[in-house]
Write a protein that holds these residues in place. Structure first.
Motif, PDB file in Angstrom:
ATOM      1  N   THR A 100       1.226  -1.488  -0.095  1.00  0.00           N
ATOM      2  CA  THR A 100       0.408  -0.238   0.184  1.00  0.00           C
ATOM      3  C   THR A 100       1.452   1.130  -0.234  1.00  0.00           C
ATOM      4  N   ALA A 101       0.722   2.485  -0.202  1.00  0.00           N
ATOM      5  CA  ALA A 101       0.801   3.460  -0.404  1.00  0.00           C
ATOM      6  C   ALA A 101       1.781   3.774   0.789  1.00  0.00           C
ATOM      7  N   ALA A 102       1.473   3.557   2.352  1.00  0.00           N
ATOM      8  CA  ALA A 102       2.060   3.530   3.658  1.00  0.00           C
ATOM      9  C   ALA A 102       3.611   2.536   3.719  1.00  0.00           C
ATOM     10  N   GLY A 103       3.059   1.287   3.237  1.00  0.00           N
ATOM     11  CA  GLY A 103       4.324   0.610   2.633  1.00  0.00           C
ATOM     12  C   GLY A 103       5.220   0.799   1.174  1.00  0.00           C
ATOM     13  N   PHE A 104       4.961   2.184   0.970  1.00  0.00           N
ATOM     14  CA  PHE A 104       6.061   2.308  -0.309  1.00  0.00           C
ATOM     15  C   PHE A 104       6.318   3.771  -0.077  1.00  0.00           C
ATOM     16  N   PRO A 105       7.594   4.724   0.559  1.00  0.00           N
ATOM     17  CA  PRO A 105       7.663   5.629   0.462  1.00  0.00           C
ATOM     18  C   PRO A 105       8.249   6.544  -0.754  1.00  0.00           C
ATOM     19  N   VAL A 106       8.787   7.644  -0.655  1.00  0.00           N
ATOM     20  CA  VAL A 106       9.044   8.614  -1.769  1.00  0.00           C
ATOM     21  C   VAL A 106      10.480   8.293  -1.497  1.00  0.00           C
ATOM     22  N   TYR A 107      10.459   8.082  -3.241  1.00  0.00           N
ATOM     23  CA  TYR A 107      11.843   7.549  -3.605  1.00  0.00           C
ATOM     24  C   TYR A 107      13.386   8.704  -3.189  1.00  0.00           C
ATOM     25  N   THR A 108      14.236   8.313  -3.055  1.00  0.00           N
ATOM     26  CA  THR A 108      15.948   8.877  -2.628  1.00  0.00           C
ATOM     27  C   THR A 108      16.222   8.117  -3.591  1.00  0.00           C
ATOM     28  N   ASP A 109      17.675   8.087  -3.364  1.00  0.00           N
ATOM     29  CA  ASP A 109      18.860   8.157  -4.664  1.00  0.00           C
ATOM     30  C   ASP A 109      18.712   6.209  -3.832  1.00  0.00           C
ATOM     31  N   SER A 128      28.621  -8.215  -9.179  1.00  0.00           N
ATOM     32  CA  SER A 128      28.803  -7.956 -10.403  1.00  0.00           C
ATOM     33  C   SER A 128      30.077  -6.728 -10.154  1.00  0.00           C
ATOM     34  N   GLY A 129      29.660  -5.942  -9.058  1.00  0.00           N
ATOM     35  CA  GLY A 129      31.254  -5.108  -8.019  1.00  0.00           C
ATOM     36  C   GLY A 129      31.259  -3.900  -8.788  1.00  0.00           C
ATOM     37  N   ASN A 130      30.362  -4.092  -9.413  1.00  0.00           N
ATOM     38  CA  ASN A 130      29.836  -2.517 -10.470  1.00  0.00           C
ATOM     39  C   ASN A 130      28.190  -1.908  -9.686  1.00  0.00           C
ATOM     40  N   SER A 131      28.815  -0.255  -9.383  1.00  0.00           N
ATOM     41  CA  SER A 131      27.680   0.405  -9.435  1.00  0.00           C
ATOM     42  C   SER A 131      26.804   1.268  -9.973  1.00  0.00           C
ATOM     43  N   THR A 132      25.253   1.170  -9.860  1.00  0.00           N
ATOM     44  CA  THR A 132      24.873   2.140 -10.863  1.00  0.00           C
ATOM     45  C   THR A 132      23.720   2.616 -10.107  1.00  0.00           C
ATOM     46  N   THR A 133      24.079   3.933  -9.825  1.00  0.00           N
ATOM     47  CA  THR A 133      22.688   5.018  -8.898  1.00  0.00           C
ATOM     48  C   THR A 133      21.588   5.555  -9.773  1.00  0.00           C
ATOM     49  N   THR A 134      20.492   5.385  -9.309  1.00  0.00           N
ATOM     50  CA  THR A 134      19.750   6.269  -9.891  1.00  0.00           C
ATOM     51  C   THR A 134      19.288   7.553  -9.063  1.00  0.00           C
ATOM     52  N   PHE A 135      19.257   8.644  -9.065  1.00  0.00           N
ATOM     53  CA  PHE A 135      19.078   9.552  -8.588  1.00  0.00           C
ATOM     54  C   PHE A 135      17.962  10.980  -8.641  1.00  0.00           C
ATOM     55  N   TYR A 136      17.292  10.527  -7.377  1.00  0.00           N
ATOM     56  CA  TYR A 136      15.982  11.732  -6.821  1.00  0.00           C
ATOM     57  C   TYR A 136      16.230  12.760  -6.381  1.00  0.00           C
ATOM     58  N   THR A 137      15.623  13.932  -6.648  1.00  0.00           N
ATOM     59  CA  THR A 137      16.020  15.338  -5.835  1.00  0.00           C
ATOM     60  C   THR A 137      14.516  15.772  -5.884  1.00  0.00           C
ATOM     61  N   THR A 138      13.919  15.890  -3.639  1.00  0.00           N
ATOM     62  CA  THR A 138      12.986  16.829  -3.518  1.00  0.00           C
ATOM     63  C   THR A 138      13.109  17.367  -3.662  1.00  0.00           C
ATOM     64  N   GLU A 139      11.464  18.247  -4.657  1.00  0.00           N
ATOM     65  CA  GLU A 139      11.300  18.826  -5.529  1.00  0.00           C
ATOM     66  C   GLU A 139      10.366  20.140  -4.320  1.00  0.00           C
ATOM     67  N   THR A 140      11.467  21.362  -5.255  1.00  0.00           N
ATOM     68  CA  THR A 140      10.589  22.813  -3.820  1.00  0.00           C
ATOM     69  C   THR A 140      10.275  23.694  -4.967  1.00  0.00           C
ATOM     70  N   THR A 190       5.268  21.795  -6.693  1.00  0.00           N
ATOM     71  CA  THR A 190       4.982  21.176  -5.430  1.00  0.00           C
ATOM     72  C   THR A 190       3.232  21.915  -5.360  1.00  0.00           C
ATOM     73  N   ASN A 191       2.824  22.307  -5.771  1.00  0.00           N
ATOM     74  CA  ASN A 191       1.070  22.912  -5.490  1.00  0.00           C
ATOM     75  C   ASN A 191       0.612  21.997  -6.208  1.00  0.00           C
ATOM     76  N   ALA A 192       1.187  20.653  -7.048  1.00  0.00           N
ATOM     77  CA  ALA A 192       0.086  20.230  -7.914  1.00  0.00           C
ATOM     78  C   ALA A 192       0.234  18.393  -7.366  1.00  0.00           C
ATOM     79  N   GLY A 193       1.053  19.168  -6.207  1.00  0.00           N
ATOM     80  CA  GLY A 193       1.156  17.055  -5.295  1.00  0.00           C
ATOM     81  C   GLY A 193       2.855  16.545  -5.814  1.00  0.00           C
ATOM     82  N   ILE A 194       3.567  17.342  -6.699  1.00  0.00           N
ATOM     83  CA  ILE A 194       5.303  16.570  -7.221  1.00  0.00           C
ATOM     84  C   ILE A 194       6.162  16.754  -5.635  1.00  0.00           C
ATOM     85  N   ASP A 195       6.345  15.918  -5.544  1.00  0.00           N
ATOM     86  CA  ASP A 195       7.748  15.022  -4.291  1.00  0.00           C
ATOM     87  C   ASP A 195       9.020  14.930  -4.524  1.00  0.00           C
TER      88      ASP A 195
END
Length: 350
Positions: free
Chosen positions: A26-35, A64-76, A81-86
């Protein structure tokens, strides 16, 4: 009496006990994305992964020893934000294998699901001399942004086995094109693309992954199948761009780009996938690569030896709501007492 005391303990803490039934997120078990930090890409061609009901997948030997990152930034920005963007993240919108532009996707988390509901395109310019032979030819994008009704849905709540959803979302990006041989000088052009996406939860069960050289505990997971692509169109002065111009750049009206074909394993309490497997063909048989969570993993080594018979996962950790769930993945122990401490070792509840 032991059974009653265990039951009251489970009710008091809101425990989730592993059972032979599908997980529900549910939504309670799926927090807003971070990196998101992944180990990968990995080749799992020799491993057994077929989505199924009540599956048991062990990828603990894959590293593999390789590292990949997906970056997410808090919207300000209030426009979003007035449209609900996180949060937002950057993406490369491809027009051809060698041509495209950077666009930021804006994500809205709410009780119904997770939606990519907007775009932000910063000022950017690209020379086209390598394609046209003229060093003054260019592709220029002004600053622009938009929020869309509905948007591209990437998760639907509640999510459980055999859940499915579909979305399509039309987006418009403006740019200026200079191609001297075609008589275009900073001419306004519209790139209109519609994203078509279909998601379905096609499996559930338990999955282990590598956790720094040892096996993680078996996590209860849902396997999400995603198939997505975009259809591109181009307009000059409100009319479709001529085929001769598009062909010169290796493009065409109605072309399909940005294919996504993947399986994703999700756990309760995390929006960070435990595993992502990408494919290059529509029937999900040609492997492109597999990625595994690097950070949010529990192992039997994190428990005292006497408790290894009862590996457990606590989530969400840390918790801001005061609610904490514990999921046992093998046997459920008979519990006479318990103590919960914070990071400083202070007792929170006992």
């Amino acid at each position: 009496m032991q059974k009653m005391s265990v039951l009251s303990f489970l009710l008091l803490l809101g425990f989730t006990v592993a059972a032979q039934s599908p997980l529900t997120i549910t939504a309670a078990g799926f927090p807003v994305y971070t990196d998101q930090h992944f180990d990968g890409p990995n080749n799992i061609a020799g491993s057994n992964f077929t989505p199924s009901a009540n599956g048991n997948w062990d990828f603990s030997a894959v590293h593999s020893g390789n590292s990949t990152t997906t970056f997410y930034t808090t919207e300000t920005d209030p426009f979003y934000t007035n449209a609900g963007i996180d949060v937002y993240n950057d993406n490369f919108k491809s027009l051809t294998p060698g041509l495209g532009y950077i666009v930021y996707n804006e994500f809205d988390f709410n009780s119904n699901g997770v939606f990519d509901r907007g775009i932000y395109v910063g000022p950017q310019a690209y020379g086209l001399g390598g394609l046209t032979g003229n060093s003054t030819d260019s592709l220029k994008f002004p600053l622009q942004g938009a929020v869309y009704q509905g948007g591209r849905q990437v998760m639907k709540f509640p999510a459980t086995y055999q859940s499915s959803w579909y979305s399509e979302n039309r987006r418009v990006v403006n740019f200026n094109l200079t191609v001297a041989s075609a008589g275009l000088n900073n001419t306004p052009v519209q790139h209109v693309f519609t994203i078509f996406r279909r998601d379905s939860i096609v499996g559930w069960g338990q999955m282990r992954v590598d956790a720094g050289g040892v096996s993680s505990v078996p996590y209860n997971v849902l396997i999400l199948r995603t198939y997505q692509y975009a259809v591109d169109s181009f307009f000059i002065g409100g009319a479709p761009a001529p085929a001769t111009l598009l062909n010169a750049f290796g493009m065409s009206q109605g072309q399909k780009t940005d294919y996504t074909r993947r399986y994703t394993a999700y756990r309760e309490g995390y929006s960070m996938p435990l595993m992502v497997v990408l494919y290059t063909n529509d029937n999900f048989t040609t492997l492109q690569g597999a990625y595994f969570d690097k950070d949010n993993l529990a192992t039997s080594a994190t428990h005292e030896p006497a408790l290894e018979k009862y590996p457990a996962v606590l989530f969400p950790n840390p918790t801001t709501s005061g609610n904490l769930s514990v999921q046992f993945t093998n046997e459920v122990p008979v519990i006479g007492s318990y103590t919960i401490t914070d990071r400083r070792g202070r007792t929170v509840q006992s």
